[in-house]
Design an enzyme around this catalytic site. Structure first.
Site, PDB file in Angstrom:
ATOM      1  N   HIS A   1      -2.035  -2.382  -9.720  1.00 47.75           N
ATOM      2  CA  HIS A   1      -3.044  -1.806  -8.828  1.00 47.75           C
ATOM      3  C   HIS A   1      -4.285  -2.674  -8.860  1.00 47.75           C
ATOM      4  O   HIS A   1      -4.624  -3.211  -9.922  1.00 47.75           O
ATOM      5  CB  HIS A   1      -3.385  -0.376  -9.267  1.00 47.75           C
ATOM      6  CG  HIS A   1      -4.038   0.424  -8.192  1.00 47.75           C
ATOM      7  ND1 HIS A   1      -5.381   0.365  -7.948  1.00 47.75           N
ATOM      8  CD2 HIS A   1      -3.504   1.252  -7.267  1.00 47.75           C
ATOM      9  CE1 HIS A   1      -5.647   1.151  -6.922  1.00 47.75           C
ATOM     10  NE2 HIS A   1      -4.538   1.700  -6.485  1.00 47.75           N
TER      11      HIS A   1
ATOM     12  N   ASP B   1       2.907   5.503  -6.643  1.00 50.71           N
ATOM     13  CA  ASP B   1       4.144   5.439  -5.860  1.00 50.71           C
ATOM     14  C   ASP B   1       5.399   5.337  -6.717  1.00 50.71           C
ATOM     15  O   ASP B   1       6.502   5.396  -6.187  1.00 50.71           O
ATOM     16  CB  ASP B   1       4.088   4.224  -4.907  1.00 50.71           C
ATOM     17  CG  ASP B   1       3.050   4.413  -3.825  1.00 50.71           C
ATOM     18  OD1 ASP B   1       2.995   5.514  -3.274  1.00 50.71           O
ATOM     19  OD2 ASP B   1       2.302   3.466  -3.546  1.00 50.71           O
TER      20      ASP B   1
ATOM     21  N   HIS C   1       0.875  -1.188   0.000  1.00 51.06           N
ATOM     22  CA  HIS C   1       0.000   0.000   0.000  1.00 51.06           C
ATOM     23  C   HIS C   1       0.909   1.235   0.000  1.00 51.06           C
ATOM     24  O   HIS C   1       1.746   1.379  -0.879  1.00 51.06           O
ATOM     25  CB  HIS C   1      -0.902  -0.119   1.247  1.00 51.06           C
ATOM     26  CG  HIS C   1      -2.086   0.790   1.302  1.00 51.06           C
ATOM     27  ND1 HIS C   1      -2.446   1.651   0.302  1.00 51.06           N
ATOM     28  CD2 HIS C   1      -3.007   0.984   2.287  1.00 51.06           C
ATOM     29  CE1 HIS C   1      -3.541   2.311   0.662  1.00 51.06           C
ATOM     30  NE2 HIS C   1      -3.893   1.934   1.870  1.00 51.06           N
TER      31      HIS C   1
HETATM   32  N1  CMC Z   1       5.278  -7.067 -10.138  1.00 51.70           N
HETATM   33  C1  CMC Z   1       5.137  -8.294 -10.708  1.00 51.70           C
HETATM   34  N2  CMC Z   1       3.971  -8.958 -10.829  1.00 51.70           N
HETATM   35  C2  CMC Z   1       2.886  -8.360 -10.329  1.00 51.70           C
HETATM   36  C3  CMC Z   1       2.926  -7.090  -9.714  1.00 51.70           C
HETATM   37  C4  CMC Z   1       4.173  -6.437  -9.639  1.00 51.70           C
HETATM   38  N3  CMC Z   1       4.290  -5.220  -9.066  1.00 51.70           N
HETATM   39  N4  CMC Z   1       1.678  -6.735  -9.301  1.00 51.70           N
HETATM   40  C5  CMC Z   1       0.882  -7.754  -9.637  1.00 51.70           C
HETATM   41  N5  CMC Z   1       1.594  -8.741 -10.260  1.00 51.70           N
HETATM   42  C6  CMC Z   1       1.070  -9.981 -10.832  1.00 51.70           C
HETATM   43  C7  CMC Z   1       0.768 -11.016  -9.760  1.00 51.70           C
HETATM   44  O1  CMC Z   1       1.884 -11.835  -9.490  1.00 51.70           O
HETATM   45  C8  CMC Z   1      -0.387 -11.755 -10.381  1.00 51.70           C
HETATM   46  O2  CMC Z   1       0.140 -12.595 -11.366  1.00 51.70           O
HETATM   47  P1  CMC Z   1      -0.577 -14.038 -11.669  1.00 51.70           P
HETATM   48  O3  CMC Z   1      -1.938 -13.705 -12.180  1.00 51.70           O
HETATM   49  O4  CMC Z   1       0.314 -14.700 -12.689  1.00 51.70           O
HETATM   50  O5  CMC Z   1      -0.589 -14.784 -10.352  1.00 51.70           O
HETATM   51  C9  CMC Z   1      -1.165 -10.659 -11.125  1.00 51.70           C
HETATM   52  O6  CMC Z   1      -0.180  -9.667 -11.452  1.00 51.70           O
HETATM   53  C10 CMC Z   1      -2.293 -10.034 -10.296  1.00 51.70           C
HETATM   54  O7  CMC Z   1      -1.718  -9.552  -9.069  1.00 51.70           O
HETATM   55  P2  CMC Z   1      -2.465  -9.584  -7.665  1.00 51.70           P
HETATM   56  O8  CMC Z   1      -1.443  -9.602  -6.578  1.00 51.70           O
HETATM   57  O9  CMC Z   1      -3.495 -10.681  -7.657  1.00 51.70           O
HETATM   58  O10 CMC Z   1      -3.225  -8.203  -7.725  1.00 51.70           O
HETATM   59  P3  CMC Z   1      -3.823  -7.405  -6.492  1.00 51.70           P
HETATM   60  O11 CMC Z   1      -4.905  -6.570  -7.038  1.00 51.70           O
HETATM   61  O12 CMC Z   1      -4.156  -8.342  -5.372  1.00 51.70           O
HETATM   62  O13 CMC Z   1      -2.590  -6.511  -5.997  1.00 51.70           O
HETATM   63  C11 CMC Z   1      -1.051  -4.752  -5.767  1.00 51.70           C
HETATM   64  C12 CMC Z   1      -2.407  -5.186  -6.308  1.00 51.70           C
HETATM   65  C13 CMC Z   1      -0.920  -3.232  -5.857  1.00 51.70           C
HETATM   66  C14 CMC Z   1      -0.923  -5.149  -4.281  1.00 51.70           C
HETATM   67  C15 CMC Z   1       0.057  -5.431  -6.601  1.00 51.70           C
HETATM   68  O14 CMC Z   1      -0.012  -5.023  -7.946  1.00 51.70           O
HETATM   69  C16 CMC Z   1       1.472  -5.167  -6.044  1.00 51.70           C
HETATM   70  O15 CMC Z   1       1.925  -5.881  -5.165  1.00 51.70           O
HETATM   71  N6  CMC Z   1       2.158  -4.095  -6.562  1.00 51.70           N
HETATM   72  C17 CMC Z   1       3.457  -3.715  -6.009  1.00 51.70           C
HETATM   73  C18 CMC Z   1       3.262  -2.880  -4.756  1.00 51.70           C
HETATM   74  C19 CMC Z   1       2.769  -1.480  -5.058  1.00 51.70           C
HETATM   75  O16 CMC Z   1       3.272  -0.799  -5.941  1.00 51.70           O
HETATM   76  N7  CMC Z   1       1.792  -1.015  -4.266  1.00 51.70           N
HETATM   77  C20 CMC Z   1       1.235   0.337  -4.368  1.00 51.70           C
HETATM   78  C21 CMC Z   1      -0.177   0.327  -4.852  1.00 51.70           C
HETATM   79  S1  CMC Z   1      -0.753   1.975  -5.328  1.00 51.70           S
HETATM   80  C22 CMC Z   1      -0.741   2.903  -3.879  1.00 51.70           C
HETATM   81  C23 CMC Z   1      -1.587   2.369  -2.792  1.00 51.70           C
HETATM   82  O17 CMC Z   1      -2.635   1.778  -3.026  1.00 51.70           O
HETATM   83  O18 CMC Z   1      -1.217   2.581  -1.648  1.00 51.70           O
END
Ligand code: CMC
Length: 431
Positions: free
Chosen positions: A306, A364, A265
């Site tokens: 996201h 971010d 987050h």
């Molecule tokens: N790098 C590599 N792969 C990723 C990433 C990433 N940053 N984000 C998602 N994926 C992949 C994930 O492995 C999954 O792949 P598969 O379908 O093959 O298993 C797919 O994309 C869907 O990801 P998810 O984890 O199910 O998606 P989510 O909606 O649960 O998570 C997220 C969203 C923001 C937590 C995630 O994209 C992430 O961890 N990003 C990196 C951390 C980040 O930048 N966070 C800030 C978010 S914006 C500001 C805020 O909200 O505070």
């Protein structure tokens, strides 16, 4: 005629008709409240398809990459408004008139100082404590200073709470930094704007005068606008859930800060900069892209992806533009981290893995580069996010308690533990 959906069961149980609600924008939602009376709950870990409340504050269209506060596109607010106006807009629903804005700014300035006794709260922490740990502790401690006589169900009291938090959290953040550095706390200077005042509390000292740079102050103010609210994200939902029991709002905002701190987050801005530092050179980008795609490696490309945006996060595009302005102003056009970030974005956006999963830079990704150029240490990045998001948290808390239909939040669960079993006395238990 109102749309409904009919739930039918394979075992022949009577079907259930559920109403479908449509908001101003967005996907229709099925109102499932009647299900409990029929003996069913729904199961949606991570709330991927669940609306937890009605809200009139913020709207996101993740497919189109749109973000509106109270109906105003984020781009128009970022370039034509300022953070104080945006705080007023989030809290009160309308942009302020000149008189309303003057009164609001005056009220915020009136509340910037912390109770003198709160200095002792800071002094109880280790100097090396992470600024977010200090902020969570000190903001929670405000509940010890402002509890008696507070009626959460009195709208006038809630507005005072909201103003206090918007005003005091920047002081808490700057003092968390000063405490880390072993420098004396700098008192707020109310002739300055909100962003300038924060820069003054961060960077001035009793032995040196500090003049906030107007280009940097404007950039910081814009970043505050971009972070001010983002509908029902993890930290906002935490504030709502904590506040739904009628708990002290300062403690509720501290709980929101705790949730924000996580690297998935608000902690991501810190993680992005650490990642860019680790990559160190453009030539090493392919290695990190491969690691991000490797499911046996826990590494993720921080600042990418996201839950809602399946397109460019509109805030990231504005921050990238602001990055150019700040780096130009500071003569840092060749900033190596910015170059790595731009190249990382270019390569990721052409990569099948990121295209297929619709992973784009988020808010971010570029903010840390601006903060670092301004001289803000990496450990303070999430603290700045928390400062700005305080406006959204208090607006959402106020909205929740203003709703006559408000109820304590109480999710259900799918129990998968042991079935009932007999207690075994200690001397009869087997390993
Ligand atoms: N790098 C590599 N792969 C990723 C990433 C990433 N940053 N984000 C998602 N994926 C992949 C994930 O492995 C999954 O792949 P598969 O379908 O093959 O298993 C797919 O994309 C869907 O990801 P998810 O984890 O199910 O998606 P989510 O909606 O649960 O998570 C997220 C969203 C923001 C937590 C995630 O994209 C992430 O961890 N990003 C990196 C951390 C980040 O930048 N966070 C800030 C978010 S914006 C500001 C805020 O909200 O505070």
């Amino acid at each position: 005629m109102k749309k409904t959906v009919t739930l039918t069961f394979s075992d022949g149980s009577p079907s259930i008709e559920l109403p479908i609600e449509q908001g101003t924008y967005g996907k229709p939602v099925i109102d499932i409240r009647a299900l409990g009376a029929h003996g069913y709950f729904t199961h949606d870990p991570g709330f991927t398809a669940t609306s937890s409340c009605t809200s009139a504050i913020t709207y996101i269209d993740g497919d189109e990459g749109l973000l509106y506060y109270r109906g105003y596109p984020i781009e128009e607010l970022a370039y034509q408004s300022d953070y104080m106006e945006v705080c007023y807009l989030l809290l009160h629903g309308e942009l302020p008139t000149t008189e309303q804005k003057t009164a609001f700014v005056q009220s915020i300035r009136h509340h910037t100082l912390l109770h003198d006794q709160m200095e002792n709260v800071f002094r109880g922490f280790r100097r090396s404590a992470h600024p977010m740990a200090v902020m969570i502790g000190v903001t929670g401690a405000m509940s010890a200073f402002y509890h008696s006589g507070l009626d959460n169900f009195n709208p006038a009291h809630r507005i005072v709470v909201a103003h206090r938090l918007i005003a005091k959290v920047p002081t808490v953040a700057a003092w968390a930094y000063k405490f880390n550095e072993g420098q004396p706390f700098v008192y707020p200077q109310n002739r300055l704007s909100h962003a300038e005042n924060f820069m003054h509390m961060m960077f001035s000292s009793p032995c040196e005068d500090y003049q906030p740079n107007p280009v940097l102050a404007r950039a910081l103010d814009r970043i505050f606008i971009l972070h001010a609210d983002h509908e029902q994200n993890a930290s906002t939902s935490t504030v709502r859930l904590a506040g739904s029991s009628g708990a002290n709002p300062y403690a509720c905002i501290a709980s929101g800060m705790a949730s924000l701190w996580g690297p998935l987050h608000g902690g991501a801005n810190e993680a992005v900069l650490r990642m860019l530092e680790e990559i160190d050179d453009v030539s090493k980008i392919p290695e990190y892209i491969s690691r991000a795609k490797d499911k046996s490696d826990s590494f993720r490309l921080m600042g990418f992806g996201h839950r809602i945006y399946k397109n460019m996060d509109p805030r990231a595009a504005i921050i990238r533009q602001t990055c150019y302005e700040v780096l130009d102003e500071l003569d840092l056009r060749d900033d190596p981290q910015f170059k790595i970030a731009l190249e990382l974005e270019r390569i990721a956006l052409e990569d099948e893995y990121f295209i297929a999963r619709k992973l784009y830079p988020n808010v971010d990704f570029y903010s840390g580069i601006i903060f670092r150029a301004m001289g803000i240490p990496t450990s303070m990045f999430t603290a700045l996010f928390a400062m700005a998001r305080t406006a959204g948290w208090v607006a959402q808390w106020h909205e929740m308690l203003s709703d006559p239909a408000h109820k304590i939040g109480r999710p259900r669960q799918l129990y998968i533990g042991s079935a009932r079993r007999e207690f075994v006395p200690l001397d009869q238990r087997k390993a």
